[in-house]
Design a protein around this motif. Structure first.
Motif, PDB file in Angstrom:
ATOM      1  N   VAL A 161       0.850  -1.187   0.000  1.00 25.80           N
ATOM      2  CA  VAL A 161       0.000   0.000   0.000  1.00 25.80           C
ATOM      3  C   VAL A 161       0.886   1.237   0.000  1.00 25.80           C
ATOM      4  CG1 VAL A 161      -1.801   1.266   1.242  1.00 25.80           C
ATOM      5  CG2 VAL A 161      -1.833  -1.243   1.195  1.00 25.80           C
ATOM      6  N   GLU A 162       0.702   2.051  -1.026  1.00 22.95           N
ATOM      7  CA  GLU A 162       1.508   3.250  -1.239  1.00 22.95           C
ATOM      8  C   GLU A 162       0.591   4.466  -1.236  1.00 22.95           C
ATOM      9  OE1 GLU A 162       4.327   4.785  -1.016  1.00 22.95           O
ATOM     10  OE2 GLU A 162       5.468   3.986  -2.675  1.00 22.95           O
ATOM     11  N   ASP A 163       1.068   5.577  -0.700  1.00 21.39           N
ATOM     12  CA  ASP A 163       0.251   6.783  -0.701  1.00 21.39           C
ATOM     13  C   ASP A 163       0.157   7.397  -2.091  1.00 21.39           C
ATOM     14  OD1 ASP A 163       2.950   7.490  -0.599  1.00 21.39           O
ATOM     15  OD2 ASP A 163       2.678   9.111   0.833  1.00 21.39           O
ATOM     16  N   ILE A 164       1.293   7.542  -2.763  1.00 22.68           N
ATOM     17  CA  ILE A 164       1.292   8.199  -4.070  1.00 22.68           C
ATOM     18  C   ILE A 164       2.390   7.617  -4.956  1.00 22.68           C
ATOM     19  CG2 ILE A 164       2.768  10.079  -3.227  1.00 22.68           C
ATOM     20  CD1 ILE A 164       1.134  11.955  -5.124  1.00 22.68           C
ATOM     21  N   VAL A 165       2.048   7.388  -6.197  1.00 22.45           N
ATOM     22  CA  VAL A 165       3.028   6.957  -7.196  1.00 22.45           C
ATOM     23  C   VAL A 165       3.310   8.174  -8.062  1.00 22.45           C
ATOM     24  CG1 VAL A 165       3.531   5.403  -9.110  1.00 22.45           C
ATOM     25  CG2 VAL A 165       2.095   4.613  -7.211  1.00 22.45           C
ATOM     26  N   ASP A 166       4.540   8.645  -7.989  1.00 18.65           N
ATOM     27  CA  ASP A 166       4.926   9.761  -8.853  1.00 18.65           C
ATOM     28  C   ASP A 166       6.151   9.373  -9.672  1.00 18.65           C
ATOM     29  OD1 ASP A 166       6.684  10.033  -6.678  1.00 18.65           O
ATOM     30  OD2 ASP A 166       5.712  11.831  -5.950  1.00 18.65           O
ATOM     31  N   SER A 167       7.344   9.548  -9.160  1.00 22.14           N
ATOM     32  CA  SER A 167       8.542   9.202  -9.928  1.00 22.14           C
ATOM     33  C   SER A 167       8.720   7.690 -10.074  1.00 22.14           C
ATOM     34  CB  SER A 167       9.791   9.789  -9.254  1.00 22.14           C
ATOM     35  OG  SER A 167      10.022   9.138  -8.018  1.00 22.14           O
ATOM     36  N   GLY A 168       8.126   6.914  -9.170  1.00 21.74           N
ATOM     37  CA  GLY A 168       8.269   5.461  -9.195  1.00 21.74           C
ATOM     38  C   GLY A 168       9.504   4.960  -8.476  1.00 21.74           C
ATOM     39  N   THR A 169      10.313   5.857  -7.957  1.00 19.72           N
ATOM     40  CA  THR A 169      11.572   5.485  -7.322  1.00 19.72           C
ATOM     41  C   THR A 169      11.363   4.543  -6.141  1.00 19.72           C
ATOM     42  OG1 THR A 169      12.492   7.611  -8.000  1.00 19.72           O
ATOM     43  CG2 THR A 169      13.668   6.427  -6.271  1.00 19.72           C
ATOM     44  N   THR A 170      10.417   4.877  -5.269  1.00 19.69           N
ATOM     45  CA  THR A 170      10.183   4.041  -4.087  1.00 19.69           C
ATOM     46  C   THR A 170       9.692   2.658  -4.487  1.00 19.69           C
ATOM     47  OG1 THR A 170       9.711   5.991  -2.749  1.00 19.69           O
ATOM     48  CG2 THR A 170       8.935   3.875  -1.900  1.00 19.69           C
ATOM     49  N   LEU A 171       8.683   2.596  -5.350  1.00 22.06           N
ATOM     50  CA  LEU A 171       8.166   1.290  -5.783  1.00 22.06           C
ATOM     51  C   LEU A 171       9.240   0.471  -6.480  1.00 22.06           C
ATOM     52  CD1 LEU A 171       4.526   1.897  -7.081  1.00 22.06           C
ATOM     53  CD2 LEU A 171       5.264   0.629  -5.064  1.00 22.06           C
ATOM     54  N   ASN A 172      10.016   1.104  -7.329  1.00 21.27           N
ATOM     55  CA  ASN A 172      11.053   0.371  -8.053  1.00 21.27           C
ATOM     56  C   ASN A 172      12.134  -0.171  -7.122  1.00 21.27           C
ATOM     57  OD1 ASN A 172       9.771   0.646 -10.487  1.00 21.27           O
ATOM     58  ND2 ASN A 172      11.031   2.355 -11.177  1.00 21.27           N
ATOM     59  N   ARG A 173      12.301   0.422  -5.974  1.00 21.02           N
ATOM     60  CA  ARG A 173      13.242  -0.097  -4.969  1.00 21.02           C
ATOM     61  C   ARG A 173      12.615  -1.243  -4.174  1.00 21.02           C
ATOM     62  NH1 ARG A 173      16.296  -1.840  -1.333  1.00 21.02           N
ATOM     63  NH2 ARG A 173      17.471  -0.587   0.138  1.00 21.02           N
ATOM     64  N   LEU A 174      11.316  -1.103  -3.842  1.00 21.37           N
ATOM     65  CA  LEU A 174      10.659  -2.075  -2.977  1.00 21.37           C
ATOM     66  C   LEU A 174      10.217  -3.348  -3.698  1.00 21.37           C
ATOM     67  CD1 LEU A 174       8.461   0.289  -0.783  1.00 21.37           C
ATOM     68  CD2 LEU A 174      10.654  -0.772  -0.199  1.00 21.37           C
ATOM     69  N   ILE A 175       9.783  -3.239  -4.933  1.00 26.68           N
ATOM     70  CA  ILE A 175       9.236  -4.401  -5.654  1.00 26.68           C
ATOM     71  C   ILE A 175      10.251  -5.538  -5.775  1.00 26.68           C
ATOM     72  CG2 ILE A 175       8.397  -5.171  -7.915  1.00 26.68           C
ATOM     73  CD1 ILE A 175       6.790  -2.490  -7.980  1.00 26.68           C
ATOM     74  N   PRO A 176      11.473  -5.304  -6.242  1.00 26.29           N
ATOM     75  CA  PRO A 176      12.437  -6.413  -6.300  1.00 26.29           C
ATOM     76  C   PRO A 176      12.775  -6.983  -4.926  1.00 26.29           C
ATOM     77  CG  PRO A 176      13.242  -4.523  -7.549  1.00 26.29           C
ATOM     78  CD  PRO A 176      12.021  -4.078  -6.814  1.00 26.29           C
ATOM     79  N   LEU A 177      12.839  -6.103  -3.934  1.00 24.20           N
ATOM     80  CA  LEU A 177      13.117  -6.543  -2.572  1.00 24.20           C
ATOM     81  C   LEU A 177      12.044  -7.526  -2.107  1.00 24.20           C
ATOM     82  CD1 LEU A 177      14.795  -5.946   0.128  1.00 24.20           C
ATOM     83  CD2 LEU A 177      12.920  -4.400   0.649  1.00 24.20           C
ATOM     84  N   LEU A 178      10.787  -7.213  -2.333  1.00 24.83           N
ATOM     85  CA  LEU A 178       9.691  -8.085  -1.905  1.00 24.83           C
ATOM     86  C   LEU A 178       9.607  -9.350  -2.755  1.00 24.83           C
ATOM     87  CD1 LEU A 178       7.014  -5.339  -1.210  1.00 24.83           C
ATOM     88  CD2 LEU A 178       8.266  -6.696   0.484  1.00 24.83           C
ATOM     89  N   ARG A 179       9.758  -9.215  -4.063  1.00 25.63           N
ATOM     90  CA  ARG A 179       9.696 -10.388  -4.943  1.00 25.63           C
ATOM     91  C   ARG A 179      10.805 -11.388  -4.618  1.00 25.63           C
ATOM     92  NH1 ARG A 179       8.641  -7.449 -10.702  1.00 25.63           N
ATOM     93  NH2 ARG A 179       6.401  -7.124 -10.450  1.00 25.63           N
ATOM     94  N   GLY A 180      11.917 -10.913  -4.113  1.00 25.73           N
ATOM     95  CA  GLY A 180      13.036 -11.783  -3.769  1.00 25.73           C
ATOM     96  C   GLY A 180      12.826 -12.569  -2.486  1.00 25.73           C
ATOM     97  N   ARG A 181      11.683 -12.447  -1.873  1.00 24.47           N
ATOM     98  CA  ARG A 181      11.403 -13.116  -0.603  1.00 24.47           C
ATOM     99  C   ARG A 181      10.484 -14.327  -0.748  1.00 24.47           C
ATOM    100  NH1 ARG A 181      12.031  -9.006   3.516  1.00 24.47           N
ATOM    101  NH2 ARG A 181      14.069  -8.158   3.051  1.00 24.47           N
ATOM    102  N   ASN A 182      10.376 -14.879  -1.944  1.00 31.94           N
ATOM    103  CA  ASN A 182       9.584 -16.085  -2.187  1.00 31.94           C
ATOM    104  C   ASN A 182       8.116 -15.916  -1.760  1.00 31.94           C
ATOM    105  OD1 ASN A 182       9.272 -18.665  -3.180  1.00 31.94           O
ATOM    106  ND2 ASN A 182       9.765 -19.644  -1.227  1.00 31.94           N
ATOM    107  N   ILE A 183       7.543 -14.783  -2.157  1.00 33.43           N
ATOM    108  CA  ILE A 183       6.136 -14.531  -1.853  1.00 33.43           C
ATOM    109  C   ILE A 183       5.254 -15.209  -2.893  1.00 33.43           C
ATOM    110  CG2 ILE A 183       6.537 -12.372  -0.624  1.00 33.43           C
ATOM    111  CD1 ILE A 183       5.883 -10.860  -3.183  1.00 33.43           C
TER     112      ILE A 183
END
Length: 186
Positions: A109-131
């Motif tokens: 859950v994200e407040d705002i998507v603008d530059s995408g920098t935060t999501l682009n940092r978090l998505i690989p981190l989460l995907r790498g956790r065998n979810i």
């Protein structure tokens, strides 16, 4: 805007030039998203709703109360703004969830998507956790990110290319408590 909202909007040395989304509009959309998330996942599979602090805390709080199914809730702290009104381009991960996320469906859950920098940092981190799966739920989307790793599945509202505050969104830590989302005067 009521007198109380106007007084809240004047804290922090700036004022709100206009209200983009009223408290009523936000509440209605959050209920709709909550119902969609409820239907999206099997009840017998584990769901983790993971909020990004600080901006998403009010949205996340209202959202999880409108999701009618068992779930876990946790947070990440990531920052790319500091005290400015534009992203620094660098994301600092200040707190990472200690919860085990392996094998779970995760809704970030994200407040705002603008530059995408935060999501682009978090998505690989989460995907790498065998979810089991990862979906994004964003309150606002400016549609300016050119290389977003994953688009939100659930979206509250499209956002104009202006600096917005309220309903958890801040400017130098002020305005988070506003019940609406507005545009701040420069």
């Amino acid at each position: 805007m009521s007198d109380t909202e106007l007084n809240l909007a004047r804290t922090g040395g700036h004022s709100v030039s206009r209200v983009l989304f009223s408290a009523e509009q936000i509440a209605q959309r959050v209920r709709e998203i909550g119902a969609e998330i409820t239907e999206a996942y099997p009840r017998d599979e584990e769901l983790l709703v993971l909020g990004t602090l600080k901006g998403s805390f009010i949205f996340l709080s209202d959202l999880v109360r409108s999701i009618n199914r068992p779930m876990e809730v946790d947070f990440l702290v990531a920052s790319s703004y500091g005290s400015g009104t534009t992203s620094s381009g660098q994301v600092n991960l200040l707190y990472e969830t200690p919860a085990s996320i392996e094998g779970k469906h995760v809704v970030l859950v994200e407040d705002i998507v603008d530059s995408g920098t935060t999501l682009n940092r978090l998505i690989p981190l989460l995907r790498g956790r065998n979810i089991k799966s990862l979906e994004i739920c964003a309150l606002l989307h400016k549609h300016i990110a050119t290389d977003l790793a994953q688009e939100p599945r659930w979206l509250g509202f499209d956002c104009p290319l202006e600096f917005v505050i309220g309903y958890g969104l801040d400017h130098s830590e002020f305005y988070r408590n506003l019940p609406f989302i507005g545009v701040i005067d420069p």
